[in-house]
Scaffold this motif. Structure first.
Motif, PDB file in Angstrom:
ATOM      1  N   GLU A  35       8.376  21.503 -24.182  1.00  0.00           N
ATOM      2  CA  GLU A  35       8.155  21.590 -25.610  1.00  0.00           C
ATOM      3  C   GLU A  35       9.227  22.216 -25.857  1.00  0.00           C
ATOM      4  N   ASN A  36       9.049  23.819 -24.574  1.00  0.00           N
ATOM      5  CA  ASN A  36      10.011  24.805 -25.104  1.00  0.00           C
ATOM      6  C   ASN A  36      11.299  24.535 -24.528  1.00  0.00           C
ATOM      7  N   SER A  37      11.181  23.486 -23.392  1.00  0.00           N
ATOM      8  CA  SER A  37      12.762  23.245 -22.784  1.00  0.00           C
ATOM      9  C   SER A  37      13.818  22.452 -23.937  1.00  0.00           C
ATOM     10  N   ASP A  39      12.907  22.543 -27.411  1.00  0.00           N
ATOM     11  CA  ASP A  39      13.682  23.379 -28.440  1.00  0.00           C
ATOM     12  C   ASP A  39      14.738  24.559 -28.210  1.00  0.00           C
ATOM     13  N   ALA A  40      14.957  24.779 -26.778  1.00  0.00           N
ATOM     14  CA  ALA A  40      16.231  25.455 -26.464  1.00  0.00           C
ATOM     15  C   ALA A  40      16.946  24.692 -26.192  1.00  0.00           C
ATOM     16  N   ASN A  41      17.050  23.288 -26.822  1.00  0.00           N
ATOM     17  CA  ASN A  41      18.058  22.707 -27.296  1.00  0.00           C
ATOM     18  C   ASN A  41      18.939  22.356 -24.915  1.00  0.00           C
ATOM     19  N   ILE A  60      12.562  23.812 -14.630  1.00  0.00           N
ATOM     20  CA  ILE A  60      14.267  24.145 -14.733  1.00  0.00           C
ATOM     21  C   ILE A  60      14.964  23.285 -15.932  1.00  0.00           C
ATOM     22  N   ASP A  61      15.032  24.042 -16.756  1.00  0.00           N
ATOM     23  CA  ASP A  61      16.041  23.610 -17.688  1.00  0.00           C
ATOM     24  C   ASP A  61      17.600  23.571 -18.000  1.00  0.00           C
ATOM     25  N   ASP A  62      18.308  23.339 -18.823  1.00  0.00           N
ATOM     26  CA  ASP A  62      20.238  23.937 -18.849  1.00  0.00           C
ATOM     27  C   ASP A  62      20.241  24.381 -20.604  1.00  0.00           C
ATOM     28  N   ASP A  64      19.569  27.422 -24.544  1.00  0.00           N
ATOM     29  CA  ASP A  64      19.748  28.525 -24.012  1.00  0.00           C
ATOM     30  C   ASP A  64      19.644  29.547 -22.882  1.00  0.00           C
ATOM     31  N   GLY A  65      18.293  29.633 -22.534  1.00  0.00           N
ATOM     32  CA  GLY A  65      17.849  30.666 -22.127  1.00  0.00           C
ATOM     33  C   GLY A  65      17.573  31.971 -22.933  1.00  0.00           C
ATOM     34  N   MET A  66      17.570  33.224 -22.150  1.00  0.00           N
ATOM     35  CA  MET A  66      17.735  34.390 -22.880  1.00  0.00           C
ATOM     36  C   MET A  66      17.034  35.256 -22.341  1.00  0.00           C
ATOM     37  N   THR A  80       7.280  34.875 -30.786  1.00  0.00           N
ATOM     38  CA  THR A  80       8.077  33.425 -31.414  1.00  0.00           C
ATOM     39  C   THR A  80       9.009  33.687 -30.967  1.00  0.00           C
ATOM     40  N   SER A  81      10.563  33.199 -31.138  1.00  0.00           N
ATOM     41  CA  SER A  81      11.441  32.988 -31.774  1.00  0.00           C
ATOM     42  C   SER A  81      11.492  32.124 -32.665  1.00  0.00           C
ATOM     43  N   LYS A  82      10.552  31.505 -32.560  1.00  0.00           N
ATOM     44  CA  LYS A  82      10.956  30.140 -33.978  1.00  0.00           C
ATOM     45  C   LYS A  82      10.783  30.449 -35.284  1.00  0.00           C
ATOM     46  N   GLY A  96       7.355  24.180 -30.410  1.00  0.00           N
ATOM     47  CA  GLY A  96       6.751  25.785 -31.044  1.00  0.00           C
ATOM     48  C   GLY A  96       6.939  26.172 -31.646  1.00  0.00           C
ATOM     49  N   PHE A  97       6.133  27.506 -32.348  1.00  0.00           N
ATOM     50  CA  PHE A  97       5.490  28.256 -33.326  1.00  0.00           C
ATOM     51  C   PHE A  97       4.436  29.132 -33.122  1.00  0.00           C
ATOM     52  N   ARG A  98       3.648  29.019 -32.307  1.00  0.00           N
ATOM     53  CA  ARG A  98       2.268  30.714 -32.643  1.00  0.00           C
ATOM     54  C   ARG A  98       2.674  31.122 -31.769  1.00  0.00           C
ATOM     55  N   GLY A  99       3.545  30.971 -30.793  1.00  0.00           N
ATOM     56  CA  GLY A  99       3.701  32.290 -29.158  1.00  0.00           C
ATOM     57  C   GLY A  99       2.865  32.123 -28.837  1.00  0.00           C
ATOM     58  N   GLU A 100       1.193  31.217 -28.798  1.00  0.00           N
ATOM     59  CA  GLU A 100       0.248  31.436 -27.376  1.00  0.00           C
ATOM     60  C   GLU A 100       1.204  30.928 -26.196  1.00  0.00           C
ATOM     61  N   ALA A 101       1.705  29.854 -25.734  1.00  0.00           N
ATOM     62  CA  ALA A 101       1.372  28.983 -24.843  1.00  0.00           C
ATOM     63  C   ALA A 101       2.155  29.553 -23.362  1.00  0.00           C
ATOM     64  N   LEU A 102       3.379  31.158 -23.364  1.00  0.00           N
ATOM     65  CA  LEU A 102       3.291  31.493 -22.604  1.00  0.00           C
ATOM     66  C   LEU A 102       2.554  32.959 -22.269  1.00  0.00           C
ATOM     67  N   SER A 103       1.600  32.844 -22.880  1.00  0.00           N
ATOM     68  CA  SER A 103       0.799  34.261 -22.287  1.00  0.00           C
ATOM     69  C   SER A 103      -0.092  33.600 -21.975  1.00  0.00           C
ATOM     70  N   GLY A 143      20.650  28.865 -18.161  1.00  0.00           N
ATOM     71  CA  GLY A 143      19.057  27.856 -18.263  1.00  0.00           C
ATOM     72  C   GLY A 143      18.085  28.851 -17.943  1.00  0.00           C
ATOM     73  N   THR A 144      17.300  28.184 -18.507  1.00  0.00           N
ATOM     74  CA  THR A 144      15.691  28.495 -18.003  1.00  0.00           C
ATOM     75  C   THR A 144      14.796  27.542 -16.503  1.00  0.00           C
ATOM     76  N   SER A 145      14.209  28.793 -15.128  1.00  0.00           N
ATOM     77  CA  SER A 145      12.871  27.942 -14.840  1.00  0.00           C
ATOM     78  C   SER A 145      11.774  29.351 -14.404  1.00  0.00           C
TER      79      SER A 145
HETATM   80  P1  ADP Z   1       6.793  29.473 -28.836  1.00  0.00           P
HETATM   81  O1  ADP Z   1       6.941  27.932 -28.081  1.00  0.00           O
HETATM   82  O2  ADP Z   1       5.510  29.114 -30.027  1.00  0.00           O
HETATM   83  O3  ADP Z   1       7.361  30.616 -30.064  1.00  0.00           O
HETATM   84  P2  ADP Z   1       5.942  30.107 -26.314  1.00  0.00           P
HETATM   85  O4  ADP Z   1       4.681  30.940 -25.904  1.00  0.00           O
HETATM   86  O5  ADP Z   1       5.406  28.933 -25.485  1.00  0.00           O
HETATM   87  O6  ADP Z   1       5.766  29.835 -27.784  1.00  0.00           O
HETATM   88  O7  ADP Z   1       7.242  30.312 -25.902  1.00  0.00           O
HETATM   89  C1  ADP Z   1       7.810  31.500 -26.459  1.00  0.00           C
HETATM   90  C2  ADP Z   1       8.780  31.861 -26.635  1.00  0.00           C
HETATM   91  O8  ADP Z   1       9.754  31.921 -25.097  1.00  0.00           O
HETATM   92  C3  ADP Z   1       9.841  30.935 -27.613  1.00  0.00           C
HETATM   93  O9  ADP Z   1       9.820  31.183 -28.707  1.00  0.00           O
HETATM   94  C4  ADP Z   1      11.388  31.206 -26.701  1.00  0.00           C
HETATM   95  O10 ADP Z   1      11.750  32.031 -27.584  1.00  0.00           O
HETATM   96  C5  ADP Z   1      10.856  32.118 -25.583  1.00  0.00           C
HETATM   97  N1  ADP Z   1      11.071  30.528 -24.669  1.00  0.00           N
HETATM   98  C6  ADP Z   1      10.014  29.534 -23.880  1.00  0.00           C
HETATM   99  N2  ADP Z   1      10.367  28.654 -22.704  1.00  0.00           N
HETATM  100  C7  ADP Z   1      11.845  29.239 -23.461  1.00  0.00           C
HETATM  101  C8  ADP Z   1      12.590  28.555 -22.472  1.00  0.00           C
HETATM  102  N3  ADP Z   1      12.482  27.154 -21.387  1.00  0.00           N
HETATM  103  N4  ADP Z   1      13.831  28.018 -22.886  1.00  0.00           N
HETATM  104  C9  ADP Z   1      14.291  29.404 -23.971  1.00  0.00           C
HETATM  105  N5  ADP Z   1      13.557  30.015 -24.585  1.00  0.00           N
HETATM  106  C10 ADP Z   1      11.790  29.612 -24.060  1.00  0.00           C
END
Ligand code: ADP
Ligand code: MG
Length: 616
Positions: A35-37, A39-41, A60-62, A64-66, A80-82, A96-103, A143-145
């Protein structure tokens, strides 16, 4: 000494606890990463799994990256950036919107991020171990891995709860497939232990559907599409004749998010109403797009549930759209002559398949020819020709004698008539004939249509009955001689219970003591002379339906009545009766399937005939 007992938990502990909500098993990680990938287009998303996700889950996605700062920040809780305010939830277009997954994931695994934005020169790698994140800047792929290693390595209780690799992998695949279905415009690949197992290129919804659900089911579904300004519903639903094999496959996506909703499911299932037996669940793959302000998906972190603002309207909309799709679709199964039955069969119409190759036992019988009245000049009697060629041939018959059938040119004439023939229509149908007083054959544009007279009539009577329950005036034919029925106490009781409905159907019953019932009138469709018999049959059928299928009272009575009052196989029908029957059948809401789900109509195309006769 202080008596203050309450302290704020350190982040590392809080994250571990929160992780329990978000990360139940490897599949949850897969879902969050995919879902994050999205969301990152991203346009291309690769998922790598090792040991069913227990040792590695990597995306591994292509997209927006960070930038380096975000690569660190994304690991913070509620980062969250969302969205940036609660109001943003009203227009949420992301998963996404909770900003909880990655943490959460970082708290229970060893995590590695490598990321770089499209227009940047410098990207970042972040390695998290034991809750500590180490950032390094450098050049990375755009992109992002994100690699999640050794999930639950520091929470052994959770790790022990994991099921076998087969089970965990099954869950991962299920989620991967669902998400792939919701975004056909993105290419997805799944690698399991270094082997590619799914490879879905960018595609249309239909192509993706075929790739994910399997090719052969695609012939058994009806496309649905209803787009309005406020709400859209599109996708595929099972044809009523394809129910058994589709059990358990229901996919509903709300704004591209897979959801489980009793209300939505019910709206779909109920649209099939009498086409479904209890326990049948038709396949469907449906997408609803709706203004995010009208829904609330903020119910549970796993976000499978959904709340609607206007629940009733949504229900009505879904129900109506599905009903329309079912009703308007040509549900007539096309039958092919098969030389090798069973092979390549897609639909389960075993009943209608040519039972065997070159079956010479089914041919016209000339054995009794002598007993038949002698024909004058022609193979067919005038009456038969009338039946064969129907009304529009009247003119031709005037100019050419009936014997023209033997004429070599007759075939040509016949062809011209038939090719000029539009769709089935009582005025112009070139022929309508009965086969063994059981099936009605008529010509349609594409070939031959075959109607089962009993089930066709059953469908007509069923709808009539259901309507009469709503109407005020029963249509009854009064009997010249009332019939007296002596029933057993159980039947008497049942008749008493059903009396209000029976009256609406057109029965006029009087109840006397000693279990005696007098029939003064019956519905118009009941054959005179068979009143008592039919009523008894209806009671038997009603009981059977009640015990075996637990049918609701009115539905049951309508089904029992239509089944028992309908013309039987073997009952002779006049040509006029057949035409009226066909007309009435096509005026019903569902001419293709009888109340029990059996097909009413099948057709055989001209191409099928041509093939069989070696014309192609
Ligand atoms: P959420 O998706 O609810 O915002 P996450 O913990 O899943 O929270 O992700 C936190 C933030 O990390 C996202 O808001 C996004 O900005 C960034 N992020 C996560 N995965 C990716 C990705 N694959 N590509 C770009 N940005 C990402
Ligand atoms: Mg997320």
């Amino acid at each position: 000494m202080t008596d203050k007992k309450i302290k704020i938990l350190p982040d590392s502990v809080a994250n571990k606890i929160a992780a329990g909500e978000v990360v139940q098993r490897p599949e949850s990680v897969v879902k969050e990463l995919l879902e994050n990938s999205i969301d990152a287009n991203s346009k291309n998303i690769h998922l790598y799994i090792k040991s069913a996700g227990k040792t590695l889950i990597q995306i591994i996605d292509d997209g927006d990256g960070m930038g380096p700062d975000d690569a660190l920040a994304c690991l913070e809780r509620h980062a969250t950036s969302k969205i940036s305010s609660f109001d943003d939830l009203q227009n949420l277009a992301s998963y996404g919107f909770r900003g909880e997954a990655l943490s959460s994931i970082a708290a229970v695994s060893q995590l590695e991020i490598k990321t770089e934005r499209r227009d940047d020169e410098i990207g970042a790698s972040v390695v998290v171990d034991e809750g500590k994140a180490v950032l390094e800047k450098g050049s990375f792929a755009k992109g992002t891995s994100i690699a999640v290693k050794n999930l639950f390595y520091n929470t052994p209780a959770r790790r022990n709860f994991l099921k076998s690799n087969t089970t965990e992998l099954k869950h991962i695949i299920e989620t991967f497939r669902k998400i792939s279905l919701s975004h056909p415009e993105i290419s997805f690949k799944l690698f399991n232990d270094d082997e590619i197992v799914f490879d879905y290129p960018q595609a249309s919804l239909e192509e993706r559907f075929k790739a994910v659900i399997a090719d052969n089911i695609a012939d058994s579904v009806i496309a649905v599409k209803e787009v309005t300004d406020y709400i859209s519903l599109y996708g595929f639903i099972a044809k009523p004749t394809y129910l058994r094999k589709s059990k358990g496959e229901q996919y509903f996506f709300l704004n591209k998010r897979y959801v489980v909703s009793k209300i939505l499911n019910h709206a779909v299932f109920s649209a099939y109403d009498d086409l479904l037996d209890k326990g049948d669940y038709p396949f469907f793959l449906l997408f609803m797009d709706i203004d995010p302000a009208k829904i609330d998906i903020n119910v549970h972190p796993a976000k499978l549930e959904v709340k609607f603002e206007d629940e009733k309207d949504i229900y009505t909309f879904v129900h109506a759209v599905i009903k329309k799709a079912l009703g308007s679709h040509d549900l007539v199964p096309s039958v092919t002559f098969q030389d090798t039955p069973g092979e390549k069969e897609k639909l389960d119409f075993t009943r209608f398949r040519n039972s065997g190759a070159n079956d010479f036992t089914d041919r016209p019988s000339f054995a009794g020819a002598q007993e038949q009245p002698k024909r004058k000049g022609s193979i067919f009697s005038d009456e038969e020709i009338d039946l064969l060629f129907g009304n529009i041939n009247k003119e031709i018959k005037q100019s050419a004698p009936a014997a023209a059938v033997e004429d070599p040119f007759a075939e040509k004439q016949f062809k011209e008539i038939s090719s000029a023939e539009p769709a089935l229509d009582s005025e112009t149908t070139p022929f309508i004939i009965s086969l063994h007083n059981k099936y009605i054959l008529c010509q349609i544009k594409s070939g031959l249509m075959i109607i089962d007279q009993h089930v066709a009539h059953e469908r007509i009577l069923y709808e009539k009955a259901m309507n009469s329950f709503e109407a005020d005036i029963p249509f009854s034919q009064q009997l010249l001689f009332s019939q007296t029925m002596n029933c057993d106490p159980a039947d008497y009781q049942l008749l008493l219970e059903l009396e209000p409905y029976l009256t609406k159907l057109g029965f006029d019953l009087k109840f006397f003591s000693k279990n005696t019932v007098v029939i003064d009138g019956v519905p118009q469709d009941v054959k005179l002379g068979s009143e008592t018999y039919v009523l008894n049959e209806i009671l038997d059928e009603y009981r059977k339906n009640y015990q075996e299928k637990k049918l609701e009272e009115r539905d049951n009575l309508a089904k029992s009545f239509s089944c028992k009052a309908a013309i039987k196989a073997g009952d002779r029908m006049s040509e006029r009766e057949m035409r009226v029957l066909v007309d009435q059948l096509f005026a019903t809401s569902m001419p293709y399937v009888c109340p029990h789900g059996r097909p009413i109509i099948i057709k055989i195309s001209l191409e099928e005939f041509d093939k069989k006769f070696g014309r192609t």
